[in-house]
Scaffold this active site. Structure first.
Site, PDB file in Angstrom:
ATOM      1  N   TYR A  28       0.832  -1.006   0.205  1.00 36.77           N
ATOM      2  CA  TYR A  28       0.056  -0.051   0.082  1.00 36.77           C
ATOM      3  C   TYR A  28       0.869   1.271  -0.047  1.00 36.77           C
ATOM      4  CZ  TYR A  28      -3.635   3.579   1.585  1.00 36.77           C
ATOM      5  OH  TYR A  28      -4.545   4.568   1.454  1.00 36.77           O
ATOM      6  N   LYS A  44       1.877   3.854  -2.959  1.00 37.35           N
ATOM      7  CA  LYS A  44       1.506   5.470  -2.897  1.00 37.35           C
ATOM      8  C   LYS A  44       2.713   6.227  -3.094  1.00 37.35           C
ATOM      9  CE  LYS A  44      -3.018   5.168  -1.908  1.00 37.35           C
ATOM     10  NZ  LYS A  44      -4.002   5.292  -2.805  1.00 37.35           N
TER      11      LYS A  44
HETATM   12  N1  LIG Z   1      -9.531   6.494   4.315  1.00 35.20           N
HETATM   13  C1  LIG Z   1      -8.324   6.905   4.595  1.00 35.20           C
HETATM   14  O1  LIG Z   1      -7.838   6.854   5.813  1.00 35.20           O
HETATM   15  C2  LIG Z   1      -7.336   7.097   3.465  1.00 35.20           C
HETATM   16  C3  LIG Z   1      -6.094   7.809   3.632  1.00 35.20           C
HETATM   17  C4  LIG Z   1      -5.294   7.984   2.704  1.00 35.20           C
HETATM   18  C5  LIG Z   1      -5.544   7.700   1.391  1.00 35.20           C
HETATM   19  N2  LIG Z   1      -6.645   7.129   1.198  1.00 35.20           N
HETATM   20  C6  LIG Z   1      -6.925   6.854  -0.420  1.00 35.20           C
HETATM   21  O2  LIG Z   1      -8.167   7.646  -0.640  1.00 35.20           O
HETATM   22  C7  LIG Z   1      -8.923   6.629  -1.958  1.00 35.20           C
HETATM   23  C8  LIG Z   1     -10.196   6.340  -1.326  1.00 35.20           C
HETATM   24  O3  LIG Z   1     -10.184   5.590  -0.054  1.00 35.20           O
HETATM   25  P1  LIG Z   1     -11.522   5.423   0.983  1.00 35.20           P
HETATM   26  O4  LIG Z   1     -11.101   5.757   2.200  1.00 35.20           O
HETATM   27  O5  LIG Z   1     -12.582   6.550   0.266  1.00 35.20           O
HETATM   28  O6  LIG Z   1     -11.757   3.993   0.665  1.00 35.20           O
HETATM   29  P2  LIG Z   1     -13.232   3.318   0.403  1.00 35.20           P
HETATM   30  O7  LIG Z   1     -14.247   3.872   1.556  1.00 35.20           O
HETATM   31  O8  LIG Z   1     -12.819   1.780   0.970  1.00 35.20           O
HETATM   32  O9  LIG Z   1     -13.520   3.276  -1.153  1.00 35.20           O
HETATM   33  C9  LIG Z   1     -12.750   2.971  -1.917  1.00 35.20           C
HETATM   34  C10 LIG Z   1     -13.598   3.153  -3.221  1.00 35.20           C
HETATM   35  O10 LIG Z   1     -12.706   2.676  -4.331  1.00 35.20           O
HETATM   36  C11 LIG Z   1     -13.532   1.811  -5.253  1.00 35.20           C
HETATM   37  N3  LIG Z   1     -12.568   0.744  -5.607  1.00 35.20           N
HETATM   38  C12 LIG Z   1     -11.940  -0.198  -5.000  1.00 35.20           C
HETATM   39  N4  LIG Z   1     -11.255  -1.045  -5.760  1.00 35.20           N
HETATM   40  C13 LIG Z   1     -11.876  -0.703  -6.976  1.00 35.20           C
HETATM   41  C14 LIG Z   1     -11.439  -1.335  -8.134  1.00 35.20           C
HETATM   42  N5  LIG Z   1     -10.505  -2.095  -8.402  1.00 35.20           N
HETATM   43  N6  LIG Z   1     -11.906  -0.714  -9.364  1.00 35.20           N
HETATM   44  C15 LIG Z   1     -12.642   0.620  -9.195  1.00 35.20           C
HETATM   45  N7  LIG Z   1     -13.181   1.152  -8.048  1.00 35.20           N
HETATM   46  C16 LIG Z   1     -12.493   0.320  -6.948  1.00 35.20           C
HETATM   47  C17 LIG Z   1     -14.745   1.597  -4.240  1.00 35.20           C
HETATM   48  O11 LIG Z   1     -15.722   1.202  -5.154  1.00 35.20           O
HETATM   49  P3  LIG Z   1     -16.389  -0.261  -5.229  1.00 35.20           P
HETATM   50  O12 LIG Z   1     -16.231  -1.116  -4.125  1.00 35.20           O
HETATM   51  O13 LIG Z   1     -17.981   0.177  -5.302  1.00 35.20           O
HETATM   52  O14 LIG Z   1     -15.938  -0.823  -6.346  1.00 35.20           O
HETATM   53  C18 LIG Z   1     -14.869   2.740  -3.537  1.00 35.20           C
HETATM   54  O15 LIG Z   1     -15.648   3.727  -4.348  1.00 35.20           O
HETATM   55  C19 LIG Z   1      -7.918   5.321  -2.059  1.00 35.20           C
HETATM   56  O16 LIG Z   1      -6.823   5.690  -3.107  1.00 35.20           O
HETATM   57  C20 LIG Z   1      -7.153   5.401  -0.376  1.00 35.20           C
HETATM   58  O17 LIG Z   1      -5.952   4.587  -0.539  1.00 35.20           O
HETATM   59  C21 LIG Z   1      -7.613   6.760   2.233  1.00 35.20           C
END
Ligand SMILES: NC(=O)c1ccc[n+]([C@@H]2O[C@H](COP(=O)([O-])OP(=O)(O)OC[C@H]3O[C@@H](n4cnc5c(N)ncnc54)[C@H](OP(=O)(O)O)[C@@H]3O)[C@@H](O)[C@H]2O)c1
Length: 279
Positions: free
Chosen positions: A188, A192
């Site tokens: 992960y 990133k």
């Molecule tokens: N939450 C945090 O603390 C955090 C911190 C730093 C960075 N991020 C980054 O922010 C981004 C969003 O994270 P989040 O926290 O919002 O995660 P989340 O709530 O798990 O949502 C993930 C999103 O990505 C989509 N997704 C996952 N796998 C996919 C695939 N193979 N093809 C297409 N869509 C896919 C999911 O859609 P479906 O499941 O409907 O397909 C969902 O809309 C990610 O890149 C994550 O690494 C998050």
């Protein structure tokens, strides 16, 4: 008086050094919310929930046309219903690992919205609680294929379209993570970190084409990925800021980076992470 002096200085420099006198005009957008993205066409990967959903919601409030992707039409339709079925929100079912469909995704979004100006590479997955010793090849592939390879080839397809139609301005935003700001031993964080490198490298390549490339590096944010409830207690004692972030907070940063208010910025990583990365 100062103005005249400066003009004479510039003229002398041009005469002595032979620097061509090029005139450039710049539109500076003041931040006025309520329509700051009017006329923009935004493609957000992973918009069914979490950060992508919160950003899509704000984009619509700022009068952009928005297309969101996710793996299933069911999840996409649910997200659209949660937003009140807005007319300007379009849906594309696409697994970001289905690289062969990248061009089709861009063309479909283009057809729905009449173009694509902004690509937000947001879709991502995280496998928690592993380390260099316990990571399996399956875990490696799932994270690298989604978080890095998926972003790389969708961005390639976006730029192919951008060049083909001769667009003059665009934005690419990468959703990275604070994990990309530190050394890490899991896929992960490695993915990133690579995306941050890609942001910086691509920004240099594309600035001359009018494309700004930036990244947002959130810390722990209350979404399904982390399991924190955005409506619950956000207290997190073991980090410096003592709390987790809300998706809406990250959305505001994304709106700024999408808007013309940030047109002077490229190649930057905006850390939204309770300063954990600062020494
Ligand atoms: N939450 C945090 O603390 C955090 C911190 C730093 C960075 N991020 C980054 O922010 C981004 C969003 O994270 P989040 O926290 O919002 O995660 P989340 O709530 O798990 O949502 C993930 C999103 O990505 C989509 N997704 C996952 N796998 C996919 C695939 N193979 N093809 C297409 N869509 C896919 C999911 O859609 P479906 O499941 O409907 O397909 C969902 O809309 C990610 O890149 C994550 O690494 C998050």
């Amino acid at each position: 008086m100062g103005k005249i002096k400066a003009m004479i200085k510039r003229a002398a420099r041009y005469i002595i050094k032979g620097v061509p006198n090029v005139t450039m005009n710049v539109n500076v957008a003041e931040i006025k919310y309520g329509g700051i993205l009017e006329g923009k066409k935004v493609l957000i990967t992973g918009g069914t929930r979490g950060l992508g959903f919160a950003i899509a919601k704000r984009c619509l409030e700022e009068k952009a046309k928005v297309t969101i992707t996710g793996r299933t039409m069911e999840a996409l339709e649910k997200a659209k219903a949660q937003l009140g079925n807005p007319k300007e929100l379009y849906l594309i079912a696409h697994d970001i690992r289905d690289y062969d469909r990248d061009e089709e995704v861009i063309q479909t979004a283009r057809r729905y919205m009449g173009g694509v100006d902004i690509l937000l590479n947001n879709a991502g997955v995280s496998v928690h609680d592993i380390n260099y010793a316990t990571c399996t090849q399956e875990m490696w592939d799932r994270q690298m294929d989604t978080n890095l390879k998926g972003v790389y080839f969708l961005t390639q397809a976006f730029m192919k379209y951008y060049n083909e139609v001769g667009k003059k301005a665009g934005k690419i935003i990468m959703m990275v993570s604070e994990r990309g700001l530190y050394g890490d031993d899991v896929p992960y964080g490695l993915a990133k970190r690579a995306l941050i490198s890609y942001t910086e490298g691509l920004a240099v390549k594309l600035i001359g084409k009018g494309v700004r490339v930036n990244a947002i590096a959130p810390g722990v944010t209350a979404t399904d990925m982390t399991g924190w409830d955005p409506n619950g207690d956000l207290y997190r004692p073991y980090c410096r800021g003592k709390r987790v972030l809300l998706p809406q907070e990250i959305a505001e940063v994304a709106i700024f980076l999408m808007s013309d208010a940030s047109n002077s910025i490229s190649g930057q990583v905006i850390a939204c992470n309770e300063t954990n990365h600062l020494k």
